[in-house]
Design a protein around this motif. Structure first.
Motif, PDB file in Angstrom:
ATOM      1  N   VAL A  71       9.837   6.300   4.093  1.00  0.00           N
ATOM      2  CA  VAL A  71       8.915   7.435   4.244  1.00  0.00           C
ATOM      3  C   VAL A  71       8.146   7.685   2.955  1.00  0.00           C
ATOM      4  O   VAL A  71       6.922   7.890   2.968  1.00  0.00           O
ATOM      5  CB  VAL A  71       9.690   8.700   4.675  1.00  0.00           C
ATOM      6  CG1 VAL A  71       8.792   9.929   4.601  1.00  0.00           C
ATOM      7  CG2 VAL A  71      10.245   8.537   6.083  1.00  0.00           C
ATOM      8  N   ILE A  72       8.843   7.660   1.823  1.00  0.00           N
ATOM      9  CA  ILE A  72       8.177   7.935   0.544  1.00  0.00           C
ATOM     10  C   ILE A  72       7.112   6.883   0.246  1.00  0.00           C
ATOM     11  O   ILE A  72       5.968   7.217  -0.118  1.00  0.00           O
ATOM     12  CB  ILE A  72       9.202   8.004  -0.601  1.00  0.00           C
ATOM     13  CG1 ILE A  72      10.072   9.264  -0.449  1.00  0.00           C
ATOM     14  CG2 ILE A  72       8.507   8.014  -1.957  1.00  0.00           C
ATOM     15  CD1 ILE A  72      11.174   9.373  -1.483  1.00  0.00           C
ATOM     16  N   ILE A  73       7.455   5.605   0.383  1.00  0.00           N
ATOM     17  CA  ILE A  73       6.475   4.546   0.117  1.00  0.00           C
ATOM     18  C   ILE A  73       5.312   4.624   1.102  1.00  0.00           C
ATOM     19  O   ILE A  73       4.139   4.438   0.728  1.00  0.00           O
ATOM     20  CB  ILE A  73       7.151   3.168   0.176  1.00  0.00           C
ATOM     21  CG1 ILE A  73       8.127   3.005  -0.996  1.00  0.00           C
ATOM     22  CG2 ILE A  73       6.114   2.048   0.160  1.00  0.00           C
ATOM     23  CD1 ILE A  73       8.883   1.696  -0.999  1.00  0.00           C
ATOM     24  N   SER A  74       5.603   4.943   2.363  1.00  0.00           N
ATOM     25  CA  SER A  74       4.547   5.049   3.372  1.00  0.00           C
ATOM     26  C   SER A  74       3.616   6.220   3.075  1.00  0.00           C
ATOM     27  O   SER A  74       2.393   6.107   3.209  1.00  0.00           O
ATOM     28  CB  SER A  74       5.165   5.211   4.763  1.00  0.00           C
ATOM     29  OG  SER A  74       5.942   4.092   5.123  1.00  0.00           O
ATOM     30  N   VAL A  75       4.172   7.354   2.674  1.00  0.00           N
ATOM     31  CA  VAL A  75       3.351   8.523   2.347  1.00  0.00           C
ATOM     32  C   VAL A  75       2.511   8.250   1.106  1.00  0.00           C
ATOM     33  O   VAL A  75       1.317   8.591   1.056  1.00  0.00           O
ATOM     34  CB  VAL A  75       4.232   9.769   2.152  1.00  0.00           C
ATOM     35  CG1 VAL A  75       3.418  10.931   1.594  1.00  0.00           C
ATOM     36  CG2 VAL A  75       4.873  10.174   3.473  1.00  0.00           C
ATOM     37  N   TYR A  76       3.105   7.624   0.089  1.00  0.00           N
ATOM     38  CA  TYR A  76       2.328   7.241  -1.091  1.00  0.00           C
ATOM     39  C   TYR A  76       1.183   6.318  -0.710  1.00  0.00           C
ATOM     40  O   TYR A  76       0.064   6.453  -1.227  1.00  0.00           O
ATOM     41  CB  TYR A  76       3.231   6.537  -2.112  1.00  0.00           C
ATOM     42  CG  TYR A  76       4.123   7.450  -2.909  1.00  0.00           C
ATOM     43  CD1 TYR A  76       4.054   8.831  -2.765  1.00  0.00           C
ATOM     44  CD2 TYR A  76       5.055   6.939  -3.812  1.00  0.00           C
ATOM     45  CE1 TYR A  76       4.876   9.669  -3.491  1.00  0.00           C
ATOM     46  CE2 TYR A  76       5.879   7.772  -4.550  1.00  0.00           C
ATOM     47  CZ  TYR A  76       5.788   9.134  -4.383  1.00  0.00           C
ATOM     48  OH  TYR A  76       6.593   9.965  -5.104  1.00  0.00           O
ATOM     49  N   SER A  77       1.460   5.381   0.168  1.00  0.00           N
ATOM     50  CA  SER A  77       0.426   4.452   0.621  1.00  0.00           C
ATOM     51  C   SER A  77      -0.686   5.191   1.354  1.00  0.00           C
ATOM     52  O   SER A  77      -1.874   4.900   1.178  1.00  0.00           O
ATOM     53  CB  SER A  77       1.043   3.385   1.525  1.00  0.00           C
ATOM     54  OG  SER A  77       0.067   2.510   2.030  1.00  0.00           O
ATOM     55  N   LEU A  78      -0.297   6.160   2.178  1.00  0.00           N
ATOM     56  CA  LEU A  78      -1.287   6.933   2.927  1.00  0.00           C
ATOM     57  C   LEU A  78      -2.149   7.784   2.001  1.00  0.00           C
ATOM     58  O   LEU A  78      -3.351   7.939   2.209  1.00  0.00           O
ATOM     59  CB  LEU A  78      -0.574   7.819   3.949  1.00  0.00           C
ATOM     60  CG  LEU A  78      -1.429   8.445   5.058  1.00  0.00           C
ATOM     61  CD1 LEU A  78      -2.031   7.367   5.946  1.00  0.00           C
ATOM     62  CD2 LEU A  78      -0.601   9.420   5.881  1.00  0.00           C
ATOM     63  N   LEU A  79      -1.541   8.330   0.952  1.00  0.00           N
ATOM     64  CA  LEU A  79      -2.255   9.223   0.034  1.00  0.00           C
ATOM     65  C   LEU A  79      -3.160   8.467  -0.938  1.00  0.00           C
ATOM     66  O   LEU A  79      -4.241   8.952  -1.290  1.00  0.00           O
ATOM     67  CB  LEU A  79      -1.258  10.078  -0.756  1.00  0.00           C
ATOM     68  CG  LEU A  79      -0.484  11.129   0.028  1.00  0.00           C
ATOM     69  CD1 LEU A  79       0.531  11.823  -0.871  1.00  0.00           C
ATOM     70  CD2 LEU A  79      -1.426  12.155   0.646  1.00  0.00           C
TER      71      LEU A  79
END
Length: 306
Positions: free
Chosen positions: A83-91
């Motif tokens: 989730v953290i890596i995915s959210v960072y990627s999205l941001l």
């Protein structure tokens, strides 16, 4: 009667556009063979699968493998990291090609624009093995990136041995590798904007910044929304290839994600049913996020996939 009429129209359309249907055939075959046919393997998640017995011959296990995953020590760790890596990627990664496309669109020199596009496209076509090797060399002790980082407080040890640095390195390398390629669709959307809108904005006294804000961004907003919905549908599908090539047991606490966990369990430990259950869980979460993002987008902006 309606059925016959529809069949007749379909047959006539097929005859008229037979070459278009022929061009579509490889795409349909690809999705049928590599996307839909493997769905049969989802049954493995609910069985104690044995290659000798096959899928249908293996005994049923129900939801045991799902319960084992939810109760395991690794569940919260891999879910949190994913989730953290995915959210960072999205941001950070998702807006990067939009910004690049907007900047390229403002460049008046055609030669300079072509140069920027060529340079930013190139990393996408480099093999993942080579990309991972470059990252390892640059971030190792004595590497270019590590040396620069040491000037800002780094201790000079390999950056991939420090769990706190893995996520920033992963996101930055993703941006570097994909920003050019992913900007192509936005550049195509920019080319479709009616130039008369820019002329009208200039007549009204709008500068380049206001033209970008009131003409350019609204013009590519439908494209941004559609790609955002698709990205939400793959939010937890963090690519395991680069992570497997870069991580090591020292940084598992920050680098291990669902896809890399499935790889280790399924291909290295031969826990096929367990790894399939984890993969099914991941797919269900992605499907939920896709439907939710599409619903919210449809309610807010009237742009949606369906």
């Amino acid at each position: 009667m309606n059925k016959a009429t529809f069949s007749g129209r379909l047959f006539r359309d097929f005859i008229t556009n037979k070459y278009l249907y022929l061009m579509m055939l490889p795409v349909v075959a690809y999705y049928a063979v590599f996307q839909y046919a493997p769905m049969y393997g989802v049954l493995i998640a609910f069985k104690d699968y044995s290659p000798l017995k096959g899928i249908m011959g293996s005994p049923w296990a129900g939801l045991e493998h799902f319960k084992a995953f939810f109760d395991s020590y690794y569940f919260l760790r891999v879910l949190k990291n994913t989730v953290i890596i995915s959210v960072y990627s999205l941001l950070f990664e998702f807006p990067a090609p939009i910004l690049l496309a907007l900047m390229i669109n403002e460049v008046r020199s055609r030669r300079y624009r072509n140069l920027v596009q060529t340079v930013t496209y190139m990393p996408y076509f480099i093999s993942m093995i080579v990309i991972a090797g470059l990252i390892r060399d640059f971030t190792d002790s004595g590497g270019v990136v590590n040396t620069l980082y040491s000037y800002f407080g780094g201790d000079g040890t390999s950056m991939l041995q420090q769990s706190g640095l893995f996520r920033p390195l992963y996101i930055l390398s993703e941006i570097w590798q994909k920003i050019g390629w992913e900007s192509i669709i936005y550049l195509a959307a920019l080319m479709a904007i009616d130039q008369e809108q820019y002329e009208a904005a200039r007549i009204d006294g709008a500068g380049r910044l206001k033209q970008m804000w009131y003409v350019t961004l609204p013009g590519i907003l439908p494209t941004i929304v559609i790609l955002f919905i698709l990205r939400m549908g793959n939010l937890l599908n963090v690519g395991f290839e680069k992570i497997i090539l870069l991580y090591n047991p020292v940084i598992y606490d920050k680098a291990d994600v669902i896809s890399s966990f499935v790889y280790r369990k399924g291909l290295l430990e031969f826990s096929w049913s367990y790894s399939t259950a984890v993969g099914v869980f991941n797919s269900l979460i992605n499907l939920t996020l896709l439907v939710l993002a599409n619903w919210i987008s449809k309610r807010v902006s009237n742009n949606s996939l369906w």
